[in-house]
Each structure stands twice: as structure tokens, then as C-alpha cells.
Design a protein around this motif. Structure first.
Motif, PDB file in Angstrom:
ATOM      1  N   MET A  85       1.023  -1.565   0.216  1.00 29.33           N
ATOM      2  CA  MET A  85       0.143  -0.148   0.126  1.00 29.33           C
ATOM      3  C   MET A  85       0.938   1.262   0.319  1.00 29.33           C
ATOM      4  O   MET A  85       1.952   1.240   0.471  1.00 29.33           O
ATOM      5  N   GLY A  86       0.041   1.979  -0.786  1.00 28.89           N
ATOM      6  CA  GLY A  86       0.902   3.781  -0.989  1.00 28.89           C
ATOM      7  C   GLY A  86       0.220   5.041  -1.224  1.00 28.89           C
ATOM      8  O   GLY A  86      -0.273   4.370  -1.902  1.00 28.89           O
ATOM      9  N   ASP A  87       0.687   6.032  -1.082  1.00 28.20           N
ATOM     10  CA  ASP A  87      -0.384   7.022  -1.598  1.00 28.20           C
ATOM     11  C   ASP A  87       0.400   7.565  -2.935  1.00 28.20           C
ATOM     12  O   ASP A  87       1.527   7.130  -3.945  1.00 28.20           O
ATOM     13  N   ALA A  88      -0.376   8.025  -3.341  1.00 28.34           N
ATOM     14  CA  ALA A  88      -0.367   8.511  -5.318  1.00 28.34           C
ATOM     15  C   ALA A  88       0.372  10.182  -4.967  1.00 28.34           C
ATOM     16  O   ALA A  88       1.176   9.489  -6.323  1.00 28.34           O
ATOM     17  N   ASP A  89       0.846  10.175  -3.567  1.00 24.50           N
ATOM     18  CA  ASP A  89       1.370  12.245  -4.074  1.00 24.50           C
ATOM     19  C   ASP A  89       3.324  11.666  -4.089  1.00 24.50           C
ATOM     20  O   ASP A  89       3.660  12.731  -3.784  1.00 24.50           O
ATOM     21  N   GLY A  90       3.704  11.249  -4.764  1.00 21.73           N
ATOM     22  CA  GLY A  90       4.741  10.998  -4.392  1.00 21.73           C
ATOM     23  C   GLY A  90       5.779  10.875  -2.666  1.00 21.73           C
ATOM     24  O   GLY A  90       6.330  11.115  -3.328  1.00 21.73           O
ATOM     25  N   THR A  91       5.281  10.350  -1.820  1.00 22.66           N
ATOM     26  CA  THR A  91       5.564  10.671  -0.606  1.00 22.66           C
ATOM     27  C   THR A  91       6.425   9.573   0.097  1.00 22.66           C
ATOM     28  O   THR A  91       7.247   9.257   0.360  1.00 22.66           O
ATOM     29  N   TYR A  92       5.935   8.735  -0.528  1.00 20.79           N
ATOM     30  CA  TYR A  92       6.506   7.274  -0.431  1.00 20.79           C
ATOM     31  C   TYR A  92       7.122   6.139  -1.100  1.00 20.79           C
ATOM     32  O   TYR A  92       7.230   6.700  -2.311  1.00 20.79           O
ATOM     33  N   PRO A  93       8.611   5.828  -0.665  1.00 18.38           N
ATOM     34  CA  PRO A  93       9.770   5.037  -1.894  1.00 18.38           C
ATOM     35  C   PRO A  93       9.051   3.800  -2.339  1.00 18.38           C
ATOM     36  O   PRO A  93       9.797   3.315  -1.688  1.00 18.38           O
ATOM     37  N   PHE A  94       8.409   3.661  -3.244  1.00 21.20           N
ATOM     38  CA  PHE A  94       7.933   2.359  -3.964  1.00 21.20           C
ATOM     39  C   PHE A  94       9.284   1.656  -4.426  1.00 21.20           C
ATOM     40  O   PHE A  94       9.445   0.481  -4.734  1.00 21.20           O
ATOM     41  N   GLU A  95       9.973   2.797  -4.866  1.00 17.80           N
ATOM     42  CA  GLU A  95      11.460   2.302  -5.290  1.00 17.80           C
ATOM     43  C   GLU A  95      12.523   0.454  -4.369  1.00 17.80           C
ATOM     44  O   GLU A  95      12.942  -0.133  -4.882  1.00 17.80           O
ATOM     45  N   MET A  96      11.972   1.146  -3.307  1.00 14.99           N
ATOM     46  CA  MET A  96      12.434   0.271  -2.247  1.00 14.99           C
ATOM     47  C   MET A  96      11.107  -1.398  -1.760  1.00 14.99           C
ATOM     48  O   MET A  96      11.322  -1.064  -0.666  1.00 14.99           O
ATOM     49  N   THR A  97      10.648  -0.862  -3.165  1.00 18.60           N
ATOM     50  CA  THR A  97       9.204  -2.770  -2.459  1.00 18.60           C
ATOM     51  C   THR A  97      10.564  -3.906  -2.420  1.00 18.60           C
ATOM     52  O   THR A  97       9.288  -4.477  -1.200  1.00 18.60           O
ATOM     53  N   TYR A  98      10.820  -4.106  -2.834  1.00 17.99           N
ATOM     54  CA  TYR A  98      11.567  -5.132  -2.736  1.00 17.99           C
ATOM     55  C   TYR A  98      11.370  -5.697  -1.546  1.00 17.99           C
ATOM     56  O   TYR A  98      11.662  -6.676  -0.670  1.00 17.99           O
TER      57      TYR A  98
END
Length: 374
Positions: A85-98
């Protein structure tokens, strides 16, 4: 194993595409994981949906507005074994999902929470009010009440196994969804882990409302645990009010200010006790709290007549005392009257009676369509 990235979005044109592309799809696939990105368009009035779709996401549309409703819609559409889960506004680091889902992949946890407070909060990413007061306070209350042991209860970056998520039976439609998820996980002894993350300044207009959203989280916790908020303080206030009031009513001299204060505290304390019962009844009917045996007995649909009887008894006593005062006033030709104590007693009894009657009526309506009759 399949990973579903669920991202709620409301008018996030200009950033939602970047957010979707920040998910390391190739890295996840190279590590043997299938990936899908689900963007929940929650009634956007801009090009959020088309931008997300062009970036590679599957877009679904939420029928109802609200943070919780968006996630519930996304969860119902997600096909993955693990939900991120995470917001769409660029606040969370999805690049570290793994890296973020490693505790789940390694079998160490079933629910992973991000921690902004243990990580790095970039300048301008979080207002000082949230960072130093609001979030720490609400997290502290949640930990005291539910023993979750986390440092950042309202971090929006989370990962959870789909089967565990289904067992939580989440229902909240608004921002309190974030608290409900942690509370239910703590109550059901879900294995939780925390990972420090970097929190970035958002792009676009914030949807948060500091005080109203904070109150919604606090109110939700009160529904789960009304006793620390209402029963304990209510009893203290009620006892002090009764002591002050009786001390004047049966004293040898009139202390009007003490009588006024005592009466006020008595009424407030009694109302807090009624609110404790009402919160418990609401939580019981809606299945969102483990209600105590005491509340279950008090709100039993078939026993609410006792509350109505008590209310009528208090009201009748108040009226009778009021008539005594009226007759005494008549006896002196409706002139000066030294019946302050009895007049106040009549007022208190009448108010308590009316409070009790309407509380009983409210809970009768609340339980009218419930099959709860233990």
C-alpha cells in the motif's frame, strides 16, 4: 508469488504516473515475483486515471469517496498474495518495494509497517504539528490501548499478506482506516515488523485536514476502547460532583458557587457514563469492538426498559422536589425564597432523568434491528 501494489488516487494528475513508474517491476520480476499495480481512481475530476493507465497500472474506479473506501475497493480487485500500500502523491519510496516486503518473503512477519519517524523525513514533507505532536500522540495512545509496539501508526506505506488482510475484516470508509488496520492486526496477534523509510514532500494539493482527521482517529480508538476515555474519567468527575453537591445540600450553610460547580460536574460525569455505554453499544452492533460483559448486560435490548424506568423515576423525583419548592414559594407570596438547595436538587434530578430516558431511547433504536439479545 504475486505482488499487488494498491494505490488510491484522487486528482493526482502530474504525479500518479511518476509514482506508478517508481515501482521496481523488473527487479521484482527478476526475483521471481509476478507484479500488478492497481490504481483506485476515487472520483477524480482530472486525468489521473488515464495517466496511471499509460504508466502501466490497472485502473479501477471507486464507487464511494473516502480513503478507506478506496483501499477496500483496491483490495477487492487485487490478485496478489502480498498487498503493498502507498499513496499516489510521491511521498512514499515505492522503489524500495522489494526490500520492504523482505520480512514477509522470509517468513518473519505477515504485516510490514513503514516508519517515517525512524527513517528520514525530508524538509517540507511533514508539518511540525504532525511530526512532533499529532502523530506521536496518536501512536502513543494506540500503543497504550492495543499494545501494537509500533513507532508510526499512520504511515501509509504498508505490506500485508492477502489472507491475513482478509481475516482483519476491515470496514472503515475514511482516514480512520489506517488506525483500524493496525488495531485489528494487534488484536488478532498478527506478526508485525517495521522498516524505516524516507518520506518525501508531496506533489499537488494535500487532502489531509489535521484536526478533523486526528479527531477521526481518536474517535475510532474510543469506539474500540471507550473505558479509558469515558468510564474512568466519568466516574471521577461524577464522584467529585456528588460529593460537592451533597456536601452543600446537607450542610448548614448555603454555598451557591460550590453547589453550581458540584451540579455541573455531577451532570457531566453522568453524561460521560452514558456515553461510555452508547459507544460500547455502537461498537457491539457494528462488530468493531470486543465489548465488555458489563456493557453487554447494560445494552441488552430486553433490559433497556430498566434504563427508561430509572430515567422516569429520577424525573418524577425531580418534579416532586420542584413542586415542594413551588409550594414553599407560594407560601411566601412568591417573594424572596431561600430554597436554593432544593431547587438545584430538583434541577439535577430532572436533568439526569431526561438524560437517562433519551439515552435509553437512543440505544433501543440502535439495537432495534440487531439480533443481539443475550
Amino acid at each position: 508469488m504475486k505482488i499487488s501494489i494498491v494505490i488510491p488516487a484522487l486528482n493526482e494528475e502530474g504525479i500518479v504516473g511518476k509514482t506508478v513508474k517508481s515501482v521496481p517491476v523488473e527487479k521484482l520480476r527478476n526475483n521471481g515475483l509476478d507484479v500488478e499495480i492497481v490504481v483506485v481512481d476515487n472520483a477524480s475530476t482530472d486525468n489521473t486515471a488515464s495517466e496511471a493507465r499509460e504508466a502501466g497500472a490497472r485502473v479501477v474506479y471507486g464507487e464511494k469517496r473516502g480513503y478507506g473506501n478506496a483501499y477496500l475497493k483496491g483490495f477487492s480487485e487485487a490478485e496478489g498474495d502480498i498487498i503493498v500500500m502507498g499513496d499516489a502523491d510521491g511521498t512514499y519510496p515505492f522503489e524500495m518495494t522489494y526490500e520492504f516486503i523482505q520480512p514477509i518473503l522470509n517468513g518473519e512477519a505477515d504485516f510490514v509497517m513503514g516508519s517515517r519517524l525512524k527513517g528520514d523525513i525530508k524538509d517540507g514533507a511533514m508539518p511540525a504539528l504532525h511530526r512532533y505532536i499529532g502523530n506521536p500522540f496518536l501512536t502513543w495512545v494506540l500503543n497504550v490501548l492495543f499494545k501494537s509496539g509500533i513507532s508510526d501508526a499512520h504511515c501509509g506505506m504498508r505490506a500485508i499478506k492477502k489472507d491475513v488482510l482478509d481475516d482483519l475484516n476491515l470496514k472503515s470508509s475514511g482516514m480512520e482506516f489506517a488506525s483500524e488496520m493496525v488495531i485489528e492486526a494487534a488484536r488478532k496477534n498478527v506478526r508485525m515488523a517495521e522498516i524505516p523509510i524516507t518520506y518525501y514532500p508531496r506533489e499537488g494539493e494535500s487532502k489531509l485536514s489535521s484536526f478533523s482527521d486526528g479527531w477521526r482517529h481518536l474517535r475510532f480508538m474510543m469506539l474500540y476502547r471507550p473505558t479509558p476515555f469515558l468510564l474512568g474519567p466519568g466516574l471521577i468527575v461524577l464522584i467529585v460532583g456528588v460529593a460537592l453537591t451533597l456536601g452543600v445540600l446537607f450542610g448548614f450553610q448555603s454555598r451557591r458557587h460550590t453547589l453550581i460547580l458540584g451540579s455541573l460536574l455531577l451532570i457531566i460525569g453522568y453524561q460521560m457514563l452514558l456515553a461510555w455505554i452508547q459507544f460500547g453499544a455502537f461498537g457491539m452492533v457494528n462488530g468493531i469492538t470486543g465489548t465488555s460483559r458489563t456493557i453487554k448486560k447494560l445494552v441488552n435490548y430486553h433490559s433497556l426498559g430498566r434504563e427508561l424506568f430509572l430515567g422516569l423515576l429520577l424525573l418524577v423525583c425531580g418534579v416532586l422536589v420542584g413542586f415542594k419548592v413551588l409550594f414553599s414559594w407560594q407560601a411566601v407570596g412568591f417573594g424572596a425564597l431561600s430554597e436554593i438547595q432544593f431547587a438545584t436538587l430538583a434541577l439535577i434530578l430532572s436533568i439526569l432523568g431526561i438524560q437517562t430516558i433519551f439515552s435509553g431511547m437512543f440505544m433501543s433504536l440502535l439495537l432495534l434491528n440487531s439480533d443481539y439479545d443475550d
